[in-house]
Design an enzyme around this catalytic site. Sequence first.
Site, PDB file in Angstrom:
ATOM      1  NE  ARG A 126      -4.277  -1.495   0.335  1.00 27.09           N
ATOM      2  CZ  ARG A 126      -4.468  -2.548  -0.438  1.00 27.09           C
ATOM      3  NH1 ARG A 126      -3.549  -2.874  -1.341  1.00 27.09           N
ATOM      4  NH2 ARG A 126      -5.552  -3.292  -0.326  1.00 27.09           N
TER       5      ARG A 126
ATOM      6  CG  HIS B  86      -3.057  -0.451  -7.136  1.00 27.52           C
ATOM      7  ND1 HIS B  86      -3.453   0.227  -6.014  1.00 27.52           N
ATOM      8  CD2 HIS B  86      -3.073  -1.768  -6.773  1.00 27.52           C
ATOM      9  CE1 HIS B  86      -3.700  -0.615  -5.032  1.00 27.52           C
ATOM     10  NE2 HIS B  86      -3.475  -1.836  -5.476  1.00 27.52           N
TER      11      HIS B  86
ATOM     12  CD  GLU C 208      -2.777   3.543  -5.644  1.00 27.01           C
ATOM     13  OE1 GLU C 208      -3.774   2.894  -6.035  1.00 27.01           O
ATOM     14  OE2 GLU C 208      -1.814   3.017  -5.090  1.00 27.01           O
TER      15      GLU C 208
END
Length: 308
Positions: free
Chosen positions: A224, A271, A253
């Site tokens: 994360r 991601h 993000e």
Amino acid sequence: MTESILLLSPIPADLRAALTQRFTLVEDKPGEAPRPGPRIAVTMAIHGANDAQFARLPDLRLVVSQGTGLERVDLPAAARRGIAVAYTPDVMTEDVADAAIGLMYAAARRVAEADRFVRAGRWAKERMGLGLSLHRKAAGIVGLGKIGQAIARRCAGLGMDVAWTGPRPKPDQPWPFIPDIRALAERSDVLILATPGGADTDRLVDAAVLAALGPRGVLVNIARGSVVDEEALIAALQAGGIAGAGLDVFAKEPGLDPRFLGLDNVVLAPHSASLTVETRAALIARILSDIEAFRDGRPFLDAAAGAV
């Protein structure tokens, strides 16, 4: 009548298409008055679900979260309200581990930089800078859950010296446990983050950890964005405090810090560590299976069970 599923967050197009074939999808609007009716809701791990949302949904009995992380789902609140929480652990383990190794090589061997070097026509005029060898180097794994173990196995298979850190030792694992993350970083050439997010790991990798990793060290983050102090990381990358980084996750993000874009010694991914054809198919199948198990009264993995 087709059952309605409430969407608590945006979801990927392939998941939406699969759910639409079986259910009526309804978009949630957080500012709305209480919404009775929906028994099932779907969210993404990055968005989660909280008690304020549960309070607006008196008939909710199942939340399905796409992803492995549960730090943004209020499990105790769900348990108190009799709401089960299904999620998708294990499905993406191997592909995320593969992505971590890919980012490690990309950062250490300057793969993305080399691609830009060739495309810019520089090869005929310049010599590409040197990368870092990984064979027989030391890999430190932060978090030895299922993904961390899969990464450790891969690193060991590449001839790397593996050690790890986490909240507590795991005597059944073959790799040395280093209780202090700074000590792990100091012995590591590559530090790979595979720990859950949340308050316990918030900015766990700070300036001191990066200094311990050192100017020939590489950081890889598939965990994360919150696990890393991004100000400290950007400063270390800019000043050569570490050699490079491979990042799949960020504090914000998709609006990552624009300073990352100007750095040649960082490899950036959107991601996407779990985004393979195979994992997407398995993940959607798991979500549909858990929803059907709930509707049929059959057992499924309930993350909220025992959370109170």
